[in-house]
Each structure stands twice: as structure tokens, then as C-alpha cells.
Design a protein around this motif. Structure first.
Motif, short mmCIF file in Angstrom:
data_model
loop_
_atom_site.label_atom_id
_atom_site.label_comp_id
_atom_site.label_asym_id
_atom_site.label_seq_id
_atom_site.Cartn_x
_atom_site.Cartn_y
_atom_site.Cartn_z
N ASN A 9 0.74 -1.30 -0.25
CA ASN A 9 0.12 0.19 -0.30
C ASN A 9 0.67 1.26 0.00
O ASN A 9 1.35 1.82 0.79
N HIS A 95 -9.43 1.27 4.87
CA HIS A 95 -8.66 1.56 5.59
C HIS A 95 -8.95 2.60 6.87
O HIS A 95 -9.18 3.70 6.41
N GLU A 97 -6.95 5.13 7.85
CA GLU A 97 -6.54 6.60 7.47
C GLU A 97 -7.61 7.34 6.82
O GLU A 97 -7.93 8.38 7.01
N GLU A 167 -6.20 -4.44 10.43
CA GLU A 167 -4.68 -4.29 10.72
C GLU A 167 -4.58 -3.75 12.32
O GLU A 167 -6.23 -2.49 12.23
N ALA A 171 -0.74 -0.65 15.38
CA ALA A 171 0.19 -0.62 14.52
C ALA A 171 0.61 -0.42 13.55
O ALA A 171 1.65 -0.66 12.91
N ILE A 172 -0.01 0.44 12.96
CA ILE A 172 0.93 1.36 12.14
C ILE A 172 1.34 2.48 11.91
O ILE A 172 1.12 3.29 12.05
N GLY A 211 0.91 -3.81 9.75
CA GLY A 211 0.81 -3.19 10.49
C GLY A 211 1.85 -2.85 10.81
O GLY A 211 2.93 -4.19 11.56
N SER A 212 3.54 -2.28 10.67
CA SER A 212 5.05 -2.11 10.70
C SER A 212 5.45 -3.53 10.58
O SER A 212 6.28 -4.06 11.26
N VAL A 213 5.42 -4.47 9.63
CA VAL A 213 5.63 -5.38 8.92
C VAL A 213 6.97 -4.99 8.29
O VAL A 213 6.70 -4.39 7.51
N LEU A 231 -0.61 -6.87 4.23
CA LEU A 231 -0.44 -6.20 3.56
C LEU A 231 0.18 -4.53 3.98
O LEU A 231 0.80 -4.26 5.03
N ILE A 232 1.41 -4.34 3.45
CA ILE A 232 2.64 -3.32 3.73
C ILE A 232 2.93 -2.07 3.80
O ILE A 232 2.38 -1.68 2.13
N GLY A 233 3.12 -1.21 4.64
CA GLY A 233 3.12 0.17 3.78
C GLY A 233 4.31 0.66 3.50
O GLY A 233 4.76 0.50 2.57
N ARG A 234 5.29 1.33 4.85
CA ARG A 234 6.30 1.95 4.47
C ARG A 234 7.23 0.79 3.98
O ARG A 234 8.18 1.57 2.79
#
Ligand SMILES: O=C[C@H](O)COP(=O)(O)O
Length: 252
Positions: A9, A95, A97, A167, A171-172, A211-213, A231-234
Motif C-alpha cells: 500500500n 483503511h 487512515e 490492521e 501498529a500502523i 502494521g509495521s511488517v 498488507l505492507i506500508g512503508r
């Protein structure tokens, strides 16, 4: 047997130049990673670019939101039909957010889920508790409410072949990853809740953890029972990190 799925993401990040470098790197790095499904969900303006670069690869793409309406006088909205025209396989709905900053209601999210399905796009439906809900012991109640909003509008059958992302809001983007046991318990609860209404859908729905994976915790988190991917953010914004998470999912 559910196939694992790793989705990046990108949130509101990127530019034409940055995206080209990242997408081309992902195509190169992930070319031989065939054991899991991989996708990126990027901002609307870049769907065309993703389609151009990823079409010849096994990496799917999609959006981070969709309108609740088919079309018409809805300034600033983007319809499911438009997402489909740009080859979107997935769309993230609900989401946290968006729930927080844009006041999306459970009913809005349920409509988005249903309209995506009608257009042949797989919704990635996000659920998760706040820190306050966890600490006050109502985590399962909060998640059940979010799930029930979809189940009451769409019915259990519509969850068949879709994706849920657990999520935890706390943890996000925080580097406070849920423990493997917390993740296992939440995923098991979600699957059981769906099974109570529609056993068939419970078996096919893929439940991702988000969440912070990162590359260091991915192996352990993604190998927990009932975890079907991430589901990967950063870490989706870095080709090396994302590749390492996808490879961890292959072995999980
Ligand atoms: O959609 C992705 C999640 O919000 C996780 O973001 P994060 O990996 O940066 O914590």
C-alpha cells in the motif's frame, strides 16, 4: 489451500520518476517469485503507469479507495468502472487512515466493498482495533462490528474469494508490530466469525496482516496460522525490503 498474497500500500507517496524506478525494480526482483501473489495499490493518477510497467509481469496492481456510486455528479470521486479500465485487480476499502481522516462510515465501506465486487475487482477490506479498544478489552467486539457491517449488506457469500486485512490501528506506521500470538488470535477470530455465517467463504477468504511488517519480522508473522499474507506500508516503498517480505511469504 489458500495462496499467500503480499500487497504494497503505497499510500500518498510517489512521483512518475520514483514510481518508474520502483516498479521496474519490483519486476526485476520479483520475476522468479512465483509461489505467492503480489500486488501494489498506488494513488489513482499512477494506475496507468502501473498498468504499462506491470502488465507483462505477474505483479497485480490496484487502488486505495473507490467511490460508492457508479458515476455522475460526485466531484473528486473515482468509480470502480474507471479502476477496472486501468486493469485494477484490487482495491483497498476501509483503511483506518480513511475512516479517521475522511469520516468513512461502516455503511460507506460496505457500499465500496459491494461495488468493487460487482465490477470484478477484489476488495481488500481493512479491519482492526484502536489501542484504546484493545486495552479496554473490546477488541473482538470492535472487529466484529466492522465485519458485520459488510456481512449485513453483502452477505457472507460475497466474502467468497475476497481479502480481509487485519490492521490494528496502533501498529500502523508506528513500528509497534503486533506479536505473532496477537496476530494469530485476531485472524482466527475473524475467520470464525465469517464461518458462523458462511463456512465456504471462511475457507476461501484470505486474511492479511498489516502494521509495521518489515523484512525482519515478516517470516514469523506471515507463518502464523490463519495468516495468508501481508498488507505492507512503508516497506513497500523500498524494492529490496518488499522483495524480502515477499520471499519470506513464500517460505511461510
Ligand atoms: O496498509 C498498510 C498499513 O497501513 C501498514 O503500514 P506500515 O507497514 O507502514 O505500518
Amino acid at each position: 489451500m489458500r495462496r499467500k498474497l503480499v500487497v504494497g500500500n503505497w499510500k500518498m507517496n510517489g512521483s512518475l520518476d520514483q514510481n518508474r524506478l520502483l516498479l521496474e525494480a519490483l519486476v526485476r526482483h520479483l520475476d522468479e517469485v512465483k509461489q505467492v501473489d503480489i500486488a501494489v495499490c498506488l494513488p489513482y493518477p499512477y494506475l496507468f503507469q502501473a498498468q504499462a510497467i506491470l502488465a507483462a509481469s505477474d505483479i497485480a496492481w490496484g487502488a486505495q479507495n473507490v467511490a460508492t456510486h457508479e458515476g455522475g455528479a460526485y466531484t473528486g470521486e473515482v468509480s470502480a468502472a474507471m479502476l477496472k479500465e486501468f486493469g485494477s485487480t484490487y482495491v483497498i476499502v476501509g483503511h483506518s487512515e480513511r475512516n479517521g481522516a475522511y469520516c468513512e462510515s461502516d455503511a460507506d465501506v460496505a457500499s465500496k466493498f459491494a461495488i468493487a465486487k460487482q465490477h470484478g475487482i477484489t476488495p481488500i477490506f481493512c479491519v482492526g482495533e484502536t489501542l484504546q479498544e484493545r486495552e479496554s478489552g473490546v477488541m473482538e467486539y470492535a472487529i466484529a462490528n466492522q465485519l458485520d457491517a459488510i456481512l449485513s449488506v453483502s452477505g457472507g457469500a460475497l466474502l467468497d474469494q475476497t481479502v480481509i486485512a487485519y490492521e490494528p490501528v496502533w501498529a500502523i506506521g508506528t513500528n509497534k508490530t503486533a506479536t505473532p500470538e496477537q496476530v494469530r488470535a485476531a485472524h482466527s477470530f475473524i475467520r470464525e466469525r465469517i464461518a458462523a455465517l458462511h463456512p465456504g467463504a471462511a475457507e476461501s477468504v484470505r486474511i492479511l496482516y498489516g502494521g509495521s511488517v518489515n523484512p525482519r519480522n515478516a517470516s514469523q508473522l506471515l507463518s502464523m496460522p490463519d495468516v495468508d499474507g501481508g498488507l505492507i506500508g512503508r516497506c513497500a516503498l523500498d524494492a529490496d525490503d518488499f522483495e524480502r517480505i515477499c520471499r519470506a511469504a513464500c517460505k511461510a
